[in-house]
Design a protein around this motif. Sequence first.
Motif, PDB file in Angstrom:
ATOM      1  N   GLN A  14       0.720  -1.537  -0.236  1.00 27.35           N
ATOM      2  CA  GLN A  14      -0.232   0.249   0.390  1.00 27.35           C
ATOM      3  C   GLN A  14       1.032   1.817   0.172  1.00 27.35           C
ATOM      4  OE1 GLN A  14      -3.619  -0.411   1.301  1.00 27.35           O
ATOM      5  NE2 GLN A  14      -3.998   1.071   0.889  1.00 27.35           N
ATOM      6  N   PHE A  15       1.174   2.121  -0.487  1.00 30.61           N
ATOM      7  CA  PHE A  15       1.362   3.412  -0.966  1.00 30.61           C
ATOM      8  C   PHE A  15       0.276   4.340  -0.504  1.00 30.61           C
ATOM      9  CE2 PHE A  15       4.214   1.085  -4.336  1.00 30.61           C
ATOM     10  CZ  PHE A  15       5.101   1.713  -3.786  1.00 30.61           C
ATOM     11  N   GLY A  16       0.400   5.367   0.383  1.00 29.68           N
ATOM     12  CA  GLY A  16      -1.032   5.594   0.704  1.00 29.68           C
ATOM     13  C   GLY A  16      -1.955   5.291   1.193  1.00 29.68           C
ATOM     14  N   LYS A  19      -3.168   0.895  -3.832  1.00 34.70           N
ATOM     15  CA  LYS A  19      -3.264  -0.642  -3.618  1.00 34.70           C
ATOM     16  C   LYS A  19      -1.683  -0.616  -4.171  1.00 34.70           C
ATOM     17  CE  LYS A  19      -5.659  -3.332  -0.029  1.00 34.70           C
ATOM     18  NZ  LYS A  19      -6.800  -3.496   0.575  1.00 34.70           N
ATOM     19  N   ALA A  20      -1.367  -0.855  -4.526  1.00 33.07           N
ATOM     20  CA  ALA A  20       0.046  -0.715  -5.832  1.00 33.07           C
ATOM     21  C   ALA A  20      -0.057  -2.464  -6.617  1.00 33.07           C
ATOM     22  CB  ALA A  20       1.664  -0.369  -5.267  1.00 33.07           C
ATOM     23  N   ILE A  21       0.105  -3.383  -5.336  1.00 32.53           N
ATOM     24  CA  ILE A  21      -0.218  -4.799  -5.299  1.00 32.53           C
ATOM     25  C   ILE A  21      -0.924  -4.982  -4.036  1.00 32.53           C
ATOM     26  CG2 ILE A  21       1.702  -5.081  -6.747  1.00 32.53           C
ATOM     27  CD1 ILE A  21       2.811  -6.561  -4.315  1.00 32.53           C
ATOM     28  N   GLY A  38       1.866  -6.770 -17.627  1.00 26.14           N
ATOM     29  CA  GLY A  38       0.944  -6.047 -17.063  1.00 26.14           C
ATOM     30  C   GLY A  38       1.385  -5.094 -17.927  1.00 26.14           C
ATOM     31  N   PRO A  39      -0.118  -4.113 -17.503  1.00 28.43           N
ATOM     32  CA  PRO A  39       0.691  -2.291 -18.027  1.00 28.43           C
ATOM     33  C   PRO A  39       1.413  -2.120 -16.787  1.00 28.43           C
ATOM     34  CG  PRO A  39      -2.040  -3.534 -17.625  1.00 28.43           C
ATOM     35  CD  PRO A  39      -0.761  -4.669 -17.191  1.00 28.43           C
ATOM     36  N   ASN A  40       1.259  -0.672 -18.062  1.00 27.84           N
ATOM     37  CA  ASN A  40       2.297   0.277 -16.966  1.00 27.84           C
ATOM     38  C   ASN A  40       1.690   0.360 -16.155  1.00 27.84           C
ATOM     39  OD1 ASN A  40       2.604   1.744 -20.624  1.00 27.84           O
ATOM     40  ND2 ASN A  40       4.678   0.932 -18.802  1.00 27.84           N
ATOM     41  N   GLY A  41       2.384   1.142 -14.483  1.00 30.01           N
ATOM     42  CA  GLY A  41       1.722   1.197 -13.643  1.00 30.01           C
ATOM     43  C   GLY A  41       0.857   0.549 -13.340  1.00 30.01           C
ATOM     44  N   ALA A  42       1.143  -1.251 -13.445  1.00 31.06           N
ATOM     45  CA  ALA A  42       0.096  -2.603 -12.649  1.00 31.06           C
ATOM     46  C   ALA A  42       1.087  -3.303 -11.512  1.00 31.06           C
ATOM     47  CB  ALA A  42       0.773  -3.327 -14.124  1.00 31.06           C
ATOM     48  N   GLY A  43       2.350  -2.929 -10.874  1.00 23.82           N
ATOM     49  CA  GLY A  43       3.130  -2.938  -9.657  1.00 23.82           C
ATOM     50  C   GLY A  43       3.625  -4.149  -9.760  1.00 23.82           C
ATOM     51  N   LYS A  44       4.556  -4.576 -11.031  1.00 26.12           N
ATOM     52  CA  LYS A  44       5.837  -5.221 -11.431  1.00 26.12           C
ATOM     53  C   LYS A  44       6.215  -5.331 -10.892  1.00 26.12           C
ATOM     54  CE  LYS A  44       5.330  -5.224 -16.086  1.00 26.12           C
ATOM     55  NZ  LYS A  44       4.139  -3.379 -16.376  1.00 26.12           N
ATOM     56  N   THR A  45       7.168  -4.013 -10.927  1.00 27.48           N
ATOM     57  CA  THR A  45       8.707  -3.108 -10.300  1.00 27.48           C
ATOM     58  C   THR A  45       7.924  -3.463  -8.576  1.00 27.48           C
ATOM     59  OG1 THR A  45       8.914  -1.816 -12.022  1.00 27.48           O
ATOM     60  CG2 THR A  45      10.230  -1.137 -10.746  1.00 27.48           C
ATOM     61  N   THR A  46       6.842  -2.594  -8.260  1.00 30.12           N
ATOM     62  CA  THR A  46       6.546  -3.112  -6.954  1.00 30.12           C
ATOM     63  C   THR A  46       7.409  -4.478  -6.422  1.00 30.12           C
ATOM     64  OG1 THR A  46       5.707  -1.256  -7.126  1.00 30.12           O
ATOM     65  CG2 THR A  46       4.769  -2.219  -4.736  1.00 30.12           C
ATOM     66  N   THR A 191       8.252  -8.233 -17.800  1.00 29.60           N
ATOM     67  CA  THR A 191       8.008  -7.606 -19.464  1.00 29.60           C
ATOM     68  C   THR A 191       7.168  -7.334 -20.127  1.00 29.60           C
ATOM     69  OG1 THR A 191       9.724  -7.512 -21.984  1.00 29.60           O
ATOM     70  CG2 THR A 191       8.497  -9.568 -20.443  1.00 29.60           C
ATOM     71  N   HIS A 192       7.634  -5.564 -21.255  1.00 31.10           N
ATOM     72  CA  HIS A 192       6.875  -5.404 -22.078  1.00 31.10           C
ATOM     73  C   HIS A 192       6.591  -5.791 -23.288  1.00 31.10           C
ATOM     74  CE1 HIS A 192       4.921  -2.652 -19.580  1.00 31.10           C
ATOM     75  NE2 HIS A 192       6.017  -1.947 -18.589  1.00 31.10           N
ATOM     76  N   VAL A 193       8.056  -6.714 -23.385  1.00 30.81           N
ATOM     77  CA  VAL A 193       8.231  -6.982 -24.834  1.00 30.81           C
ATOM     78  C   VAL A 193       7.381  -8.467 -25.326  1.00 30.81           C
ATOM     79  CG1 VAL A 193       9.974  -7.779 -26.801  1.00 30.81           C
ATOM     80  CG2 VAL A 193      10.120  -5.843 -25.062  1.00 30.81           C
TER      81      VAL A 193
HETATM   82  N1  ATP Z   1       7.536   4.241  -4.327  1.00 27.04           N
HETATM   83  C1  ATP Z   1       6.533   4.384  -4.365  1.00 27.04           C
HETATM   84  N2  ATP Z   1       5.652   5.228  -3.767  1.00 27.04           N
HETATM   85  C2  ATP Z   1       4.354   5.280  -4.232  1.00 27.04           C
HETATM   86  N3  ATP Z   1       3.727   5.239  -5.227  1.00 27.04           N
HETATM   87  C3  ATP Z   1       4.508   4.427  -6.357  1.00 27.04           C
HETATM   88  C4  ATP Z   1       6.114   4.149  -6.035  1.00 27.04           C
HETATM   89  N4  ATP Z   1       6.524   3.394  -6.519  1.00 27.04           N
HETATM   90  C5  ATP Z   1       5.395   2.613  -7.157  1.00 27.04           C
HETATM   91  N5  ATP Z   1       4.626   3.554  -6.893  1.00 27.04           N
HETATM   92  C6  ATP Z   1       3.299   3.527  -7.772  1.00 27.04           C
HETATM   93  O1  ATP Z   1       2.551   2.246  -7.491  1.00 27.04           O
HETATM   94  C7  ATP Z   1       1.983   1.359  -8.768  1.00 27.04           C
HETATM   95  C8  ATP Z   1       2.879   0.744  -9.205  1.00 27.04           C
HETATM   96  O2  ATP Z   1       3.578   0.660  -9.914  1.00 27.04           O
HETATM   97  P1  ATP Z   1       5.404  -0.553 -10.525  1.00 27.04           P
HETATM   98  O3  ATP Z   1       6.264   0.856 -10.519  1.00 27.04           O
HETATM   99  O4  ATP Z   1       5.117  -1.616  -9.941  1.00 27.04           O
HETATM  100  O5  ATP Z   1       4.109  -0.311 -12.108  1.00 27.04           O
HETATM  101  P2  ATP Z   1       5.251  -1.463 -13.091  1.00 27.04           P
HETATM  102  O6  ATP Z   1       4.554  -2.658 -13.363  1.00 27.04           O
HETATM  103  O7  ATP Z   1       6.499  -1.927 -13.378  1.00 27.04           O
HETATM  104  O8  ATP Z   1       4.773  -0.204 -14.269  1.00 27.04           O
HETATM  105  P3  ATP Z   1       5.897   0.291 -15.631  1.00 27.04           P
HETATM  106  O9  ATP Z   1       5.348  -1.594 -16.351  1.00 27.04           O
HETATM  107  O10 ATP Z   1       5.788   1.355 -16.236  1.00 27.04           O
HETATM  108  O11 ATP Z   1       7.227  -0.463 -14.914  1.00 27.04           O
HETATM  109  C9  ATP Z   1       1.981   3.075  -9.738  1.00 27.04           C
HETATM  110  O12 ATP Z   1       1.036   2.985 -10.239  1.00 27.04           O
HETATM  111  C10 ATP Z   1       3.172   3.771  -9.451  1.00 27.04           C
HETATM  112  O13 ATP Z   1       2.496   5.200  -9.468  1.00 27.04           O
END
Ligand code: ATP
Lengths: 241, 475
Positions: A14-16, A19-21, A38-46, A191-193
């Motif tokens: 949870q970021f504030g 719910k990122a994941i 997953g699409p941009n901002g889906a939560g992969k990197t998180t 990946t997006h590819v």
């Molecule tokens: N440190 C953080 N603080 C607040 N919100 C965050 C933080 N890191 C990520 N988010 C939010 O969490 C959500 C998921 O982000 P994340 O980077 O995991 O997406 P992603 O799937 O990797 O996207 P992309 O394909 O663009 O790399 C996004 O809405 C992002 O704005």
Amino acid sequence: MTDKMITTEHLTKQFGNLKAIDSISIEIKKGEIFGFLGPNGAGKTTTINILTGQMKATDGIAKILGIDVNKHPVKVRENIGIVPEQENPPSFLTPVEYLEFISKIRHLKENKKDIDFWFDFLEFNEHKNTLCKDLSRGTKQKLMIAQAFIHNPQLVFIDEPLINLDPMIQKKIKTYIINYAKKGNSIFISTHVLEIAQELCDKICIINRGKIIACDSLKNLTKESKGNLETAFISLVEKNK
Amino acid sequence: MLTLLKNMLKEEFRIHTAMFSKWLFFIFPLIITLASVLISISISTIDIPTQYLILLAHGAFLFYGLSVGSFGLNAKDALKIRLGNISFLAYSSKILPISPKKVFMIFAIKDILFYLAFTIIPVIIGIAITSLIINIYTELIPILFVSLTLSFLYGLSLSFLISVLYSRSRQEFLIASSILTLALIITKNIWLNPETIISYFHPIAYFTTQSTQTLGYSLITPLILFAISIFLLETDEKNTHRDAKDLFKNLEKQISKRFQKTSSIISKDIIDMHRSIAGFSKIIFSFIIPISIVWFMLWFISETLVPIKYSILTFALIIGIVSTSIYNWLNEFDSLENYRFLPVSIKNIMDAKINLYLLISLISSSIILLTIVLSMNKINLIFDAFIIMITSSIYVFSVLIYVAGLTPNIAIYDAKIFVKYLAYNLPVLVTLYVITLADLDNTTMILLPLSLFILYIASKNISKAKKIWTDKYFK
Ligand SMILES: Nc1ncnc2c1ncn2[C@@H]1O[C@H](COP(=O)(O)OP(=O)(O)OP(=O)(O)O)[C@@H](O)[C@H]1O
Ligand SMILES: [Mg+2]
């Protein structure tokens, strides 16, 4: 040691008020190449940040190689390799120095041969003494890939691995990854590819707005779309809008 | 341009409030004002000639400006390097249709505004409040306001110019500064007297004469220095493709005997500093030059104006305190992002920074102290001086790392953290200060056990720091 490299139960971040994941439960086995789409901002990197101990989960459990990553993040990172989303090796070191630095941090014995292998293999010998700040983006990415594999870890996380690399190098790395997994190691790729996912992955999970919307073998996932991952991906994401 | 400035200020504000509280950030200037009132009231109770007080106040502002003004060193780096995942406007604006010089100028103006709002103006307000309380010189308050601010800007723009010259070419810098020094020495009979200095250092001249003309001079001089600096500033890299031979391997091997666990991070940092322009030269600009100028001022005042009592021991104390600024820039150019994905804990990184701090600050401050002790012929005090310098340097550092972790530049603007910083430091520093002035027969006998005790507390602070900060990063 079990054959489960990664297991998570209801992992949530949870970021504030975002719910990122959201309650993610996945499992990755030994020898598996796992695709995380997953699409941009889906939560992969998180998700990757949490699984690699770079960030703490708000809720849920994640075990990496049997180790609770919330409790022992450094121990987990000792045993895995990570190619981060942003390639930023220290500006004023050269690639050779950076790999020596990484080797020291990882307590590897004299490994000049391994270091040289990566310069040859990824074809950036001519830049091995250039300051990192002056490297091209693709070269930096090569360096980050070398850095993640230099200690031969059983599990490697790759966040968008090949995006800046030329087709020849991409091909080489894909082959390397397939062979690496055959030796019993596992790879977690985000990946997006989609062609990369299609070529490499045994198992694929799709995440959208923090929730897993599909998780299956490549074959099952693309059954309805006659083997086309792109069609399957788009229709799944559209359905879960 | 204004838009960019506004956004950079916003950015700076967000950097500061990202980790720490918004509310406490705005309290910070109030705390500075309060501290300033307390300090000026206590100074006013001491019987010091007014003329000397005024010189000292202007000197202090000049000194502060000198130590924060070395923007010139960062120009290329600030524009080229992103700090890990954080990228700044100054970096991204390269793709905007504005010349990098302009971008950097705005970047510098932003910093100046920041210093004015958060330190200079609150301190002057504190002095003003004091003079209202004790009801002296109240009519001079507005003038003092202007002259002290100008003093700060003099120091800042001078330091900016010097640092720009330095980063253009170290050779040019050396030649220019040797010629200047030589000229100053040769002509010293002409300029080395109080009247000349006071009338040519415009901020003070303005304070004493209040003539509009001097005010004009003192406004224009920093502006000119600033403009020349911007003009001479080089924002393009001369040779963008730099190759370097491997320094890491040998360096790491050499120091691994001494620093087993942290040798790799320390080696990386040393190479980083060695190769970036902003690296080791920052020691010169934020530490050595200001200290030398203070030394000169004290010497000058006591030789020519009022024979004030300052001892080599007091000076050792000042060196110890100022040397802790080295810790700030140790963290400024190394980013935690470098370690996120490696098997390195916050404790490891802190250990490395601690070792590196001790190494660099103790070496550079020892050199300065030794030079001063030798040149003043005070060999008999050398032992005490070193004890005081080392004790104060390590203690203030231990407090800094305890309250501010690995992000001192940002954390210290959080009012709660800053108050803690002052509260832990003041008792110890005041005690040491009293000892330096006390003129005891057996200073060493008192100093030695006291120092050991202070260092013991310092070591406690450091181990507490490692515990606390581990949980604060990588959330
Ligand atoms: N440190 C953080 N603080 C607040 N919100 C965050 C933080 N890191 C990520 N988010 C939010 O969490 C959500 C998921 O982000 P994340 O980077 O995991 O997406 P992603 O799937 O990797 O996207 P992309 O394909 O663009 O790399 C996004 O809405 C992002 O704005
Ligand atoms: Mg991502």
